[in-house]
Design a protein around this motif. Structure first.
Motif, PDB file in Angstrom:
ATOM      1  N   LYS A   4       0.831  -1.208   0.000  1.00 20.18           N
ATOM      2  CA  LYS A   4       0.000   0.000   0.000  1.00 20.18           C
ATOM      3  C   LYS A   4       0.861   1.252   0.000  1.00 20.18           C
ATOM      4  O   LYS A   4       0.572   2.208  -0.694  1.00 20.18           O
ATOM      5  CB  LYS A   4      -0.931   0.006   1.206  1.00 20.18           C
ATOM      6  CG  LYS A   4      -2.005  -1.053   1.145  1.00 20.18           C
ATOM      7  CD  LYS A   4      -2.928  -0.940   2.331  1.00 20.18           C
ATOM      8  CE  LYS A   4      -4.014  -2.004   2.273  1.00 20.18           C
ATOM      9  NZ  LYS A   4      -4.920  -1.902   3.412  1.00 20.18           N
ATOM     10  N   ASN A   7       3.164   3.136  -3.180  1.00 21.52           N
ATOM     11  CA  ASN A   7       2.644   4.089  -4.150  1.00 21.52           C
ATOM     12  C   ASN A   7       2.371   5.461  -3.546  1.00 21.52           C
ATOM     13  O   ASN A   7       1.750   6.292  -4.185  1.00 21.52           O
ATOM     14  CB  ASN A   7       1.361   3.553  -4.788  1.00 21.52           C
ATOM     15  CG  ASN A   7       1.639   2.367  -5.672  1.00 21.52           C
ATOM     16  OD1 ASN A   7       2.631   2.334  -6.379  1.00 21.52           O
ATOM     17  ND2 ASN A   7       0.786   1.375  -5.602  1.00 21.52           N
ATOM     18  N   VAL A  26      -3.507   9.939 -14.529  1.00 18.88           N
ATOM     19  CA  VAL A  26      -3.288   9.146 -13.315  1.00 18.88           C
ATOM     20  C   VAL A  26      -4.459   8.186 -13.121  1.00 18.88           C
ATOM     21  O   VAL A  26      -5.615   8.597 -13.132  1.00 18.88           O
ATOM     22  CB  VAL A  26      -3.118  10.054 -12.079  1.00 18.88           C
ATOM     23  CG1 VAL A  26      -3.023   9.231 -10.815  1.00 18.88           C
ATOM     24  CG2 VAL A  26      -1.890  10.946 -12.248  1.00 18.88           C
ATOM     25  N   GLN A  27      -4.143   6.918 -12.926  1.00 21.62           N
ATOM     26  CA  GLN A  27      -5.172   5.883 -12.800  1.00 21.62           C
ATOM     27  C   GLN A  27      -5.167   5.207 -11.432  1.00 21.62           C
ATOM     28  O   GLN A  27      -5.763   4.161 -11.264  1.00 21.62           O
ATOM     29  CB  GLN A  27      -4.954   4.819 -13.888  1.00 21.62           C
ATOM     30  CG  GLN A  27      -5.078   5.354 -15.299  1.00 21.62           C
ATOM     31  CD  GLN A  27      -6.478   5.817 -15.607  1.00 21.62           C
ATOM     32  OE1 GLN A  27      -7.443   5.125 -15.315  1.00 21.62           O
ATOM     33  NE2 GLN A  27      -6.608   7.005 -16.170  1.00 21.62           N
ATOM     34  N   LYS A  28      -4.473   5.775 -10.462  1.00 22.58           N
ATOM     35  CA  LYS A  28      -4.402   5.194  -9.120  1.00 22.58           C
ATOM     36  C   LYS A  28      -5.110   6.122  -8.141  1.00 22.58           C
ATOM     37  O   LYS A  28      -5.284   7.301  -8.412  1.00 22.58           O
ATOM     38  CB  LYS A  28      -2.941   5.026  -8.699  1.00 22.58           C
ATOM     39  CG  LYS A  28      -2.219   3.999  -9.536  1.00 22.58           C
ATOM     40  CD  LYS A  28      -0.847   3.748  -8.992  1.00 22.58           C
ATOM     41  CE  LYS A  28      -0.193   2.654  -9.796  1.00 22.58           C
ATOM     42  NZ  LYS A  28       0.943   2.105  -9.132  1.00 22.58           N
ATOM     43  N   PRO A  29      -5.495   5.591  -6.989  1.00 23.25           N
ATOM     44  CA  PRO A  29      -6.106   6.455  -5.969  1.00 23.25           C
ATOM     45  C   PRO A  29      -5.123   7.549  -5.533  1.00 23.25           C
ATOM     46  O   PRO A  29      -3.939   7.283  -5.351  1.00 23.25           O
ATOM     47  CB  PRO A  29      -6.383   5.493  -4.806  1.00 23.25           C
ATOM     48  CG  PRO A  29      -6.354   4.131  -5.404  1.00 23.25           C
ATOM     49  CD  PRO A  29      -5.418   4.196  -6.566  1.00 23.25           C
ATOM     50  N   VAL A  30      -5.624   8.755  -5.400  1.00 24.31           N
ATOM     51  CA  VAL A  30      -4.777   9.891  -5.041  1.00 24.31           C
ATOM     52  C   VAL A  30      -5.442  10.685  -3.930  1.00 24.31           C
ATOM     53  O   VAL A  30      -6.618  11.038  -4.021  1.00 24.31           O
ATOM     54  CB  VAL A  30      -4.535  10.807  -6.267  1.00 24.31           C
ATOM     55  CG1 VAL A  30      -3.792  12.064  -5.861  1.00 24.31           C
ATOM     56  CG2 VAL A  30      -3.790  10.068  -7.357  1.00 24.31           C
ATOM     57  N   SER A  56      -9.908  11.399  -7.282  1.00 18.08           N
ATOM     58  CA  SER A  56      -8.995  11.856  -6.230  1.00 18.08           C
ATOM     59  C   SER A  56      -9.771  12.460  -5.058  1.00 18.08           C
ATOM     60  O   SER A  56     -10.929  12.826  -5.183  1.00 18.08           O
ATOM     61  CB  SER A  56      -8.008  12.882  -6.786  1.00 18.08           C
ATOM     62  OG  SER A  56      -8.667  14.052  -7.210  1.00 18.08           O
ATOM     63  N   ASP A  86      -8.809   2.414   1.203  1.00 19.17           N
ATOM     64  CA  ASP A  86      -8.455   2.086  -0.181  1.00 19.17           C
ATOM     65  C   ASP A  86      -8.375   0.588  -0.405  1.00 19.17           C
ATOM     66  O   ASP A  86      -8.052  -0.218   0.298  1.00 19.17           O
ATOM     67  CB  ASP A  86      -7.118   2.763  -0.516  1.00 19.17           C
ATOM     68  CG  ASP A  86      -6.686   2.505  -1.932  1.00 19.17           C
ATOM     69  OD1 ASP A  86      -7.568   2.236  -2.771  1.00 19.17           O
ATOM     70  OD2 ASP A  86      -5.481   2.579  -2.189  1.00 19.17           O
TER      71      ASP A  86
END
Length: 86
Positions: A4, A7, A26-30, A56, A86
């Motif tokens: 976790k 990133n 951006v394709q990840k949790p922010v 986000s 998440d």
């Protein structure tokens, strides 16, 4: 949980001025954590990043210029809560 935390990137938002046009990819949790004491203009930069990154989360720490430095406990508490969801 290294999977976790691997990133997690902490950046002073002013360093990303030239990359704003890339943030929509951006394709990840922010989680964007912004210092509200830097003024309206700076907060709006954070808001614009949030608007570019789908899904986000944008949090403003009123009274803080750099949340990682001046609100360390609150910053890490928020980060832990964000990662656990998440």
């Amino acid at each position: 949980h290294p999977e976790k935390y691997s990133n997690v990137i902490v950046v002073d938002g002013t360093g990303y001025g030239g990359y704003a046009e890339e943030l929509y990819r951006v394709q990840k949790p922010v989680l964007l954590v912004w210092g509200g004491a830097r003024g309206y203009r700076e907060t709006m930069i954070g808001q614009s990043y949030h608007d570019l990154i789908a899904g986000s989360v944008f949090k403003v720490f009123d009274g803080s210029k750099r949340p990682l430095k001046d609100s360390t406990d609150r910053f890490f508490s928020m980060l832990r809560n964000y990662i656990s969801v998440d």
